[in-house]
Motif scaffolding. Structure first.
Motif, PDB file in Angstrom:
ATOM      1  N   PHE A 100     -10.469   6.305   1.080  1.00  0.00           N
ATOM      2  CA  PHE A 100      -9.314   6.988   0.508  1.00  0.00           C
ATOM      3  C   PHE A 100      -8.024   6.176   0.625  1.00  0.00           C
ATOM      4  O   PHE A 100      -6.947   6.681   0.341  1.00  0.00           O
ATOM      5  CB  PHE A 100      -9.130   8.351   1.170  1.00  0.00           C
ATOM      6  N   PHE A 134     -11.483   6.220  -3.756  1.00  0.00           N
ATOM      7  CA  PHE A 134     -11.042   7.323  -4.610  1.00  0.00           C
ATOM      8  C   PHE A 134      -9.537   7.188  -4.824  1.00  0.00           C
ATOM      9  O   PHE A 134      -8.730   7.792  -4.120  1.00  0.00           O
ATOM     10  CB  PHE A 134     -11.419   8.665  -3.976  1.00  0.00           C
ATOM     11  N   LEU A 192      -7.025  10.997  -7.909  1.00  0.00           N
ATOM     12  CA  LEU A 192      -7.305  12.380  -7.528  1.00  0.00           C
ATOM     13  C   LEU A 192      -6.174  13.273  -8.009  1.00  0.00           C
ATOM     14  O   LEU A 192      -5.011  12.864  -7.990  1.00  0.00           O
ATOM     15  CB  LEU A 192      -7.429  12.512  -6.008  1.00  0.00           C
ATOM     16  N   ARG A 217      -5.065  15.605  -2.872  1.00  0.00           N
ATOM     17  CA  ARG A 217      -4.732  14.431  -2.057  1.00  0.00           C
ATOM     18  C   ARG A 217      -4.473  14.758  -0.587  1.00  0.00           C
ATOM     19  O   ARG A 217      -4.892  14.004   0.298  1.00  0.00           O
ATOM     20  CB  ARG A 217      -3.538  13.704  -2.667  1.00  0.00           C
ATOM     21  N   THR A 251      -7.825  14.838   1.749  1.00  0.00           N
ATOM     22  CA  THR A 251      -8.820  13.773   1.837  1.00  0.00           C
ATOM     23  C   THR A 251      -9.222  13.485   3.277  1.00  0.00           C
ATOM     24  O   THR A 251     -10.370  13.126   3.546  1.00  0.00           O
ATOM     25  CB  THR A 251      -8.287  12.479   1.187  1.00  0.00           C
ATOM     26  N   SER A 252      -8.306  13.654   4.206  1.00  0.00           N
ATOM     27  CA  SER A 252      -8.629  13.379   5.611  1.00  0.00           C
ATOM     28  C   SER A 252      -9.577  14.427   6.194  1.00  0.00           C
ATOM     29  O   SER A 252     -10.159  14.218   7.258  1.00  0.00           O
ATOM     30  CB  SER A 252      -7.347  13.332   6.452  1.00  0.00           C
ATOM     31  N   VAL A 289     -12.086  15.906   4.234  1.00  0.00           N
ATOM     32  CA  VAL A 289     -13.145  16.135   3.263  1.00  0.00           C
ATOM     33  C   VAL A 289     -14.517  16.306   3.924  1.00  0.00           C
ATOM     34  O   VAL A 289     -15.379  17.006   3.400  1.00  0.00           O
ATOM     35  CB  VAL A 289     -13.179  14.986   2.225  1.00  0.00           C
ATOM     36  N   TRP A 305     -12.999   6.805  -9.125  1.00  0.00           N
ATOM     37  CA  TRP A 305     -13.014   5.846  -8.032  1.00  0.00           C
ATOM     38  C   TRP A 305     -13.153   4.436  -8.593  1.00  0.00           C
ATOM     39  O   TRP A 305     -13.485   4.239  -9.757  1.00  0.00           O
ATOM     40  CB  TRP A 305     -14.182   6.144  -7.089  1.00  0.00           C
TER      41      TRP A 305
END
Length: 269
Positions: free
Chosen positions: A87, A101, A104, A109, A112-113, A115, A237
């Motif tokens: 990410f 990725f 997005l 956004r 993402t940490s 996911v 991506w």
């Protein structure tokens, strides 16, 4: 195009194809180069099914889209492939593998940490991310003018035997020939992989292509001509990074990485 340029520029097409049918000449060429691949004892274990039938393509697209939604909403896809999700550009540069990725929707956004956590999975499901991705995938496959199913002769492909490697290697070489040739003729190609994540959906694909008992369906690809400007999907991506030579080449034993070749890599122009 020079051969080495073709190898260095080979890539997967994530976006849409032109609606134009793939010419019979190009279809014939792709199958010819596939048949030129090496095989053990010249066994030529590969078989191919080409289809332009809109009904078949639509059904494959529905199955693929449903497979995306199912495997992402229940978390199995993320659990299986989380080691390849990136990410940030810094992480991609450090690891030099996987998928970055870098496109997005704004609402996603911040998450993402998380996911790969249960909270992140619940959040993605609440935002209907699996459904969005499933629909995007369905449209991509549905808009493909040509599908190629790749099969192996079961007389040669016997997964329980080490010698099964021969046929899998041959199939890979055949598809690499196809993949490289698409660049020469202005086409793109992408593996339709998600139905393989859901066995029941893969069985539906096998039925669509009428796979007989003596053959094993190994993969399905979508192909088409590329537009002058490719439009990226809403969630997309990139994967242009490659490991440094010292990360995958060893000298004499697996304990001795190859030295001195990393700085000799040819950059893509």
């Amino acid at each position: 195009m020079e051969f080495l340029d073709v190898v260095r520029r080979r890539k997967t097409t994530n976006g849409h194809f032109l609606p134009d049918p793939v010419s019979a000449e190009h279809q014939r060429l792709l199958m010819e180069v596939a048949g030129r691949a090496p095989s053990q004892l010249n066994s030529q274990p590969w078989r191919f099914v080409l289809t332009e039938d809109r009904s078949v393509i639509e059904q494959v697209s529905e199955i693929s889209g449903q497979s995306v939604t199912e495997s992402m909403s229940n978390g199995t896809f993320f659990e299986r492939y989380k080691r390849y999700f990136r990410f940030s550009a810094a992480e991609m540069e450090s690891r030099r593998d996987g998928m970055l990725f870098d496109r997005l929707p704004a609402p996603l956004r911040p998450f993402t940490s998380q996911v790969f956590t249960k909270r992140g999975q619940r959040m993605m499901n609440a935002l209907r991310v699996p459904q969005t991705l499933g629909e995007e995938n369905r449209k991509l496959v549905a808009g493909s003018p040509l599908l190629i199913a790749v099969l192996l002769d079961r007389a040669e492909y016997r997964p329980e035997a080490l010698s099964s490697f021969y046929s899998v290697f041959s199939m890979g070489a055949a598809m690499e020939n196809v993949w490289l040739t698409t660049l020469e003729v202005g086409m793109g190609i992408q593996f339709i992989s998600f139905p393989m994540e859901v066995p029941s959906q893969w069985a539906r694909i096998e039925q669509l292509f009428g796979v007989p008992p003596e053959l094993d369906l190994m993969a399905v690809y979508r192909l088409g001509y590329l537009p002058a400007e490719q439009r990226r999907p809403a969630i997309d991506w990139s994967s242009s990074q490659r490991k440094r030579v010292s990360q995958y080449v060893f000298r004499d034993t697996c304990a001795s990485p190859q030295q001195g070749w990393d700085d000799l890599e040819t950059p893509l122009s």
